[in-house]
Motif scaffolding. Structure first.
Motif, PDB file in Angstrom:
ATOM      1  N   ARG A 182     -59.318 -14.811  37.641  1.00 31.73           N
ATOM      2  CA  ARG A 182     -58.121 -14.554  36.865  1.00 31.73           C
ATOM      3  C   ARG A 182     -57.727 -15.789  36.036  1.00 31.73           C
ATOM      4  O   ARG A 182     -57.287 -15.660  34.888  1.00 31.73           O
ATOM      5  CB  ARG A 182     -56.969 -14.181  37.792  1.00 31.73           C
ATOM      6  N   TYR A 183     -57.890 -16.995  36.590  1.00 33.03           N
ATOM      7  CA  TYR A 183     -57.571 -18.209  35.842  1.00 33.03           C
ATOM      8  C   TYR A 183     -58.473 -18.336  34.630  1.00 33.03           C
ATOM      9  O   TYR A 183     -58.007 -18.666  33.532  1.00 33.03           O
ATOM     10  CB  TYR A 183     -57.698 -19.434  36.734  1.00 33.03           C
ATOM     11  N   VAL A 184     -59.786 -18.041  34.811  1.00 31.46           N
ATOM     12  CA  VAL A 184     -60.728 -18.148  33.691  1.00 31.46           C
ATOM     13  C   VAL A 184     -60.350 -17.141  32.594  1.00 31.46           C
ATOM     14  O   VAL A 184     -60.411 -17.438  31.387  1.00 31.46           O
ATOM     15  CB  VAL A 184     -62.156 -17.936  34.188  1.00 31.46           C
ATOM     16  N   THR A 185     -59.906 -15.936  32.989  1.00 31.05           N
ATOM     17  CA  THR A 185     -59.517 -14.905  32.007  1.00 31.05           C
ATOM     18  C   THR A 185     -58.308 -15.365  31.208  1.00 31.05           C
ATOM     19  O   THR A 185     -58.280 -15.292  29.970  1.00 31.05           O
ATOM     20  CB  THR A 185     -59.190 -13.590  32.724  1.00 31.05           C
ATOM     21  N   VAL A 186     -57.285 -15.873  31.904  1.00 30.36           N
ATOM     22  CA  VAL A 186     -56.078 -16.344  31.220  1.00 30.36           C
ATOM     23  C   VAL A 186     -56.395 -17.530  30.329  1.00 30.36           C
ATOM     24  O   VAL A 186     -55.911 -17.630  29.185  1.00 30.36           O
ATOM     25  CB  VAL A 186     -55.004 -16.715  32.256  1.00 30.36           C
ATOM     26  N   LYS A 187     -57.233 -18.433  30.797  1.00 33.55           N
ATOM     27  CA  LYS A 187     -57.610 -19.606  30.009  1.00 33.55           C
ATOM     28  C   LYS A 187     -58.324 -19.193  28.734  1.00 33.55           C
ATOM     29  O   LYS A 187     -58.054 -19.735  27.651  1.00 33.55           O
ATOM     30  CB  LYS A 187     -58.492 -20.515  30.863  1.00 33.55           C
ATOM     31  N   LEU A 202     -49.614 -12.104  35.196  1.00 26.73           N
ATOM     32  CA  LEU A 202     -49.228 -13.461  34.798  1.00 26.73           C
ATOM     33  C   LEU A 202     -47.743 -13.455  34.423  1.00 26.73           C
ATOM     34  O   LEU A 202     -47.373 -12.964  33.348  1.00 26.73           O
ATOM     35  CB  LEU A 202     -50.087 -13.941  33.623  1.00 26.73           C
ATOM     36  N   ASP A 203     -46.888 -13.975  35.309  1.00 26.45           N
ATOM     37  CA  ASP A 203     -45.456 -14.047  34.992  1.00 26.45           C
ATOM     38  C   ASP A 203     -45.155 -15.308  34.183  1.00 26.45           C
ATOM     39  O   ASP A 203     -46.052 -16.079  33.833  1.00 26.45           O
ATOM     40  CB  ASP A 203     -44.634 -13.997  36.281  1.00 26.45           C
ATOM     41  N   LYS A 204     -43.864 -15.531  33.886  1.00 29.55           N
ATOM     42  CA  LYS A 204     -43.481 -16.661  33.035  1.00 29.55           C
ATOM     43  C   LYS A 204     -43.760 -18.009  33.691  1.00 29.55           C
ATOM     44  O   LYS A 204     -44.159 -18.969  33.037  1.00 29.55           O
ATOM     45  CB  LYS A 204     -41.988 -16.546  32.706  1.00 29.55           C
ATOM     46  N   LYS A 222     -46.271 -20.784  32.127  1.00 33.41           N
ATOM     47  CA  LYS A 222     -45.819 -22.121  31.747  1.00 33.41           C
ATOM     48  C   LYS A 222     -46.644 -23.208  32.432  1.00 33.41           C
ATOM     49  O   LYS A 222     -47.012 -24.210  31.808  1.00 33.41           O
ATOM     50  CB  LYS A 222     -44.340 -22.266  32.109  1.00 33.41           C
ATOM     51  N   ARG A 223     -46.959 -23.033  33.701  1.00 33.65           N
ATOM     52  CA  ARG A 223     -47.771 -24.011  34.427  1.00 33.65           C
ATOM     53  C   ARG A 223     -49.156 -24.137  33.817  1.00 33.65           C
ATOM     54  O   ARG A 223     -49.681 -25.247  33.632  1.00 33.65           O
ATOM     55  CB  ARG A 223     -47.875 -23.620  35.895  1.00 33.65           C
ATOM     56  N   THR A 271     -52.467 -28.087  27.957  1.00 33.22           N
ATOM     57  CA  THR A 271     -52.007 -29.067  26.960  1.00 33.22           C
ATOM     58  C   THR A 271     -52.332 -30.490  27.415  1.00 33.22           C
ATOM     59  O   THR A 271     -52.822 -31.318  26.639  1.00 33.22           O
ATOM     60  CB  THR A 271     -50.498 -28.923  26.741  1.00 33.22           C
ATOM     61  N   GLU A 272     -52.035 -30.804  28.687  1.00 37.26           N
ATOM     62  CA  GLU A 272     -52.331 -32.139  29.200  1.00 37.26           C
ATOM     63  C   GLU A 272     -53.820 -32.424  29.225  1.00 37.26           C
ATOM     64  O   GLU A 272     -54.253 -33.561  29.041  1.00 37.26           O
ATOM     65  CB  GLU A 272     -51.746 -32.292  30.609  1.00 37.26           C
ATOM     66  N   SER A 273     -54.622 -31.390  29.438  1.00 41.52           N
ATOM     67  CA  SER A 273     -56.067 -31.563  29.484  1.00 41.52           C
ATOM     68  C   SER A 273     -56.683 -31.634  28.087  1.00 41.52           C
ATOM     69  O   SER A 273     -57.877 -31.979  27.961  1.00 41.52           O
ATOM     70  CB  SER A 273     -56.729 -30.419  30.262  1.00 41.52           C
ATOM     71  N   GLY A 274     -55.933 -31.310  27.020  1.00 43.26           N
ATOM     72  CA  GLY A 274     -56.450 -31.393  25.656  1.00 43.26           C
ATOM     73  C   GLY A 274     -57.106 -30.132  25.150  1.00 43.26           C
ATOM     74  O   GLY A 274     -57.747 -30.167  24.083  1.00 43.26           O
ATOM     75  N   TRP A 275     -56.981 -29.019  25.858  1.00 41.55           N
ATOM     76  CA  TRP A 275     -57.609 -27.764  25.379  1.00 41.55           C
ATOM     77  C   TRP A 275     -56.820 -27.215  24.196  1.00 41.55           C
ATOM     78  O   TRP A 275     -57.429 -26.661  23.267  1.00 41.55           O
ATOM     79  CB  TRP A 275     -57.630 -26.725  26.507  1.00 41.55           C
ATOM     80  N   ILE A 276     -55.523 -27.322  24.223  1.00 42.10           N
ATOM     81  CA  ILE A 276     -54.700 -26.831  23.122  1.00 42.10           C
ATOM     82  C   ILE A 276     -53.700 -27.944  22.768  1.00 42.10           C
ATOM     83  O   ILE A 276     -53.454 -28.856  23.565  1.00 42.10           O
ATOM     84  CB  ILE A 276     -53.920 -25.542  23.507  1.00 42.10           C
ATOM     85  N   SER A 277     -53.133 -27.845  21.528  1.00 46.05           N
ATOM     86  CA  SER A 277     -52.148 -28.839  21.095  1.00 46.05           C
ATOM     87  C   SER A 277     -50.776 -28.451  21.595  1.00 46.05           C
ATOM     88  O   SER A 277     -50.523 -27.326  22.011  1.00 46.05           O
ATOM     89  CB  SER A 277     -52.162 -28.929  19.565  1.00 46.05           C
ATOM     90  N   ARG A 278     -49.850 -29.425  21.496  1.00 44.53           N
ATOM     91  CA  ARG A 278     -48.515 -29.219  22.031  1.00 44.53           C
ATOM     92  C   ARG A 278     -47.725 -28.222  21.188  1.00 44.53           C
ATOM     93  O   ARG A 278     -46.898 -27.474  21.719  1.00 44.53           O
ATOM     94  CB  ARG A 278     -47.764 -30.541  22.107  1.00 44.53           C
ATOM     95  N   ASP A 279     -47.927 -28.178  19.850  1.00 47.03           N
ATOM     96  CA  ASP A 279     -47.181 -27.252  19.021  1.00 47.03           C
ATOM     97  C   ASP A 279     -47.561 -25.802  19.338  1.00 47.03           C
ATOM     98  O   ASP A 279     -46.734 -24.899  19.283  1.00 47.03           O
ATOM     99  CB  ASP A 279     -47.417 -27.537  17.544  1.00 47.03           C
ATOM    100  N   ALA A 280     -48.778 -25.603  19.750  1.00 44.97           N
ATOM    101  CA  ALA A 280     -49.203 -24.235  20.115  1.00 44.97           C
ATOM    102  C   ALA A 280     -48.591 -23.808  21.405  1.00 44.97           C
ATOM    103  O   ALA A 280     -48.223 -22.644  21.610  1.00 44.97           O
ATOM    104  CB  ALA A 280     -50.720 -24.160  20.200  1.00 44.97           C
ATOM    105  N   SER A 281     -48.403 -24.776  22.364  1.00 44.55           N
ATOM    106  CA  SER A 281     -47.791 -24.409  23.616  1.00 44.55           C
ATOM    107  C   SER A 281     -46.312 -24.122  23.490  1.00 44.55           C
ATOM    108  O   SER A 281     -45.736 -23.395  24.281  1.00 44.55           O
ATOM    109  CB  SER A 281     -48.007 -25.536  24.666  1.00 44.55           C
TER     110      SER A 281
END
Length: 420
Positions: free
Chosen positions: A368-373, A397-399, A403-404, A410-420
């Motif tokens: 499930r984590y891989v799917t959401v990612k 996947l709740d709110k 968010k987590r 974002t911290e890992s660098g997969w996506i930028s902060r503006d996208a999050s």
């Protein structure tokens, strides 16, 4: 005519013009000092008759060579002057004796003849009653005068003196220990009509005041000995930099703090020697334990101890490496035990260590984590390329989980902060 003015002794016919003794009961009986002292009797004159001293003023009591030609009249004036003006007032005494005598001559004559001469030795006893006795001890004793001798002034600037309230000429401070101690004796006065109880009470007040003065002096001595004034002014740091000493351990610092009350009973040098001796004692005890360990291991020569220490060092190194390896294995086993809930689920091998921790903390299966990612990263790439996309996240996947996971990506660098 000159012969008519002379007087002669009626017994030995010697000339007695300077000094003679005249009988007050017999007429025309005048004797010389030698016959009078021998008790001479002639005619009706008897030795027990009253007498009168007849002096022409030129007679000397001590002899011209011994005392400088002082006549009997000057001697009488000198005795009258010392009774009238008191011992030591030589100027007035010289004026009373006559203009021919200077104050220095008067002082030397009286001291040499009446004090240190035969007359003084005969009249002044060896032990004078009610005389003040000096009970002080030699320097350093419990009653030594050095205990009350003022200390030299502190070597500090005028600004530092004002900061401390210090008066160098008196070696005092504006605020002393027990500032109100002087009130004990400020109103004391000894009266002749005081009874014994009042006198003893006043003596007790004086004794209390003297003890307070001694305590003040003791505190000043401690401050001088331990350099408390430079420490207050911040000068001791420079002195410590100039004269480096051995490094003091934490245990010794704690011990010094505990033994601070002993400062008042020991001088600074004695206190430092005390701790130096304690340091030497610890070193010697450690050396004795080391030698005893050598003896238990069969070593009897210092040459053999070097080989023993090298072998012991290798053993301790191997033991340390073994402990490190076992601790690493324990950590790895702990990590495996931490992921025991998800390690058998599909997709576990695709996760990194941080992702394993995240899935374990969120209680989320790896699949499930891989799917959401995948969905989140895909939507992020489409938005960057300008392609409109509608995110369709799974219903489980709740709110909070979303968010987590977004924060983690974002911290890992997969996506930028503006996208999050």
């Amino acid at each position: 005519m000159a012969e008519l003015g002379k007087k002669y002794c009626v017994y030995c016919l010697a000339e007695v013009s300077p000094l003679r003794f005249r009988c007050t009961e017999c007429a025309d009986i005048e004797l010389c000092p030698e016959c009078f002292s021998a008790g001479a009797e002639i005619g009706p004159h008897r030795r027990w008759h009253g007498y009168q001293l007849v002096d022409g003023g030129r007679f000397t009591l001590w002899g011209a060579e011994a005392e400088g030609g002082w006549s009997s009249r000057e001697e009488q004036l000198l005795l009258d002057a010392i009774e009238q003006f008191g011992f030591g007032n030589w100027e007035d005494m010289a004026t009373h004796v006559g203009a021919s005598r200077t104050p220095q001559e008067v002082m030397e004559h009286y001291v040499s003849m009446y004090i240190h001469g035969n007359l003084g030795k005969a009249c002044i006893p060896d032990t004078i009653p009610n005389r003040v006795t000096d009970h002080t001890c030699p320097s350093g004793g419990p009653l030594s005068p050095s205990l009350t001798t003022p200390l030299p002034p502190l070597d500090i600037s005028v600004a530092e003196q004002q900061q401390l309230g210090y008066m160098p000429l008196r070696d005092d401070y504006e605020i002393e220990y027990d500032q109100d101690a002087e009130t004990l004796i400020s109103g004391l006065s000894v009266n002749y009509d005081d009874d014994d109880v009042e006198i003893e009470l006043k003596r007790a007040h004086v004794d209390m005041y003297v003890r307070k003065l001694k305590e003040r002096q003791r505190r000043k001595n401690i401050a001088r000995d331990y350099n408390l004034v430079p420490a207050f002014l911040g000068k001791d740091k420079k002195d410590k930099e100039k004269a480096p000493k051995r490094k003091i351990t934490k245990e010794e610092k704690e011990l010094r703090l505990k033994l601070r009350p002993l400062y008042q009973f020991m001088s600074c040098k004695e206190f430092e020697d005390f701790f130096e001796n304690m340091h030497k004692e610890r070193i010697l005890r450690a050396k004795i334990r080391e030698l005893q360990r050598y003896r238990r291991n069969g070593i009897t020569k210092m040459e053999e101890s070097a080989e023993y220490e090298a072998a012991r060092h290798k053993r301790e190194k191997r033991k340390e490496n073994k402990n490190i390896a076992s601790s690493k294995r324990g950590k790895e086993e702990g990590k495996e035990g931490e992921f025991a809930a998800i390690e058998n689920l599909p997709g576990f091998e695709l996760l990194s260590d941080r992702e394993k921790v995240l899935c374990s903390s969120l209680n989320l299966s790896p699949a499930r984590y891989v799917t959401v990612k995948t969905i989140i990263i895909k939507d992020h790439l489409q938005k960057r390329q300008g392609i409109p996309s509608k995110s369709r996240l799974p219903s489980y996947l709740d709110k909070v989980l979303k968010k987590r996971i977004l924060n983690f990506l974002t911290e890992s660098g997969w996506i930028s902060r503006d996208a999050s």
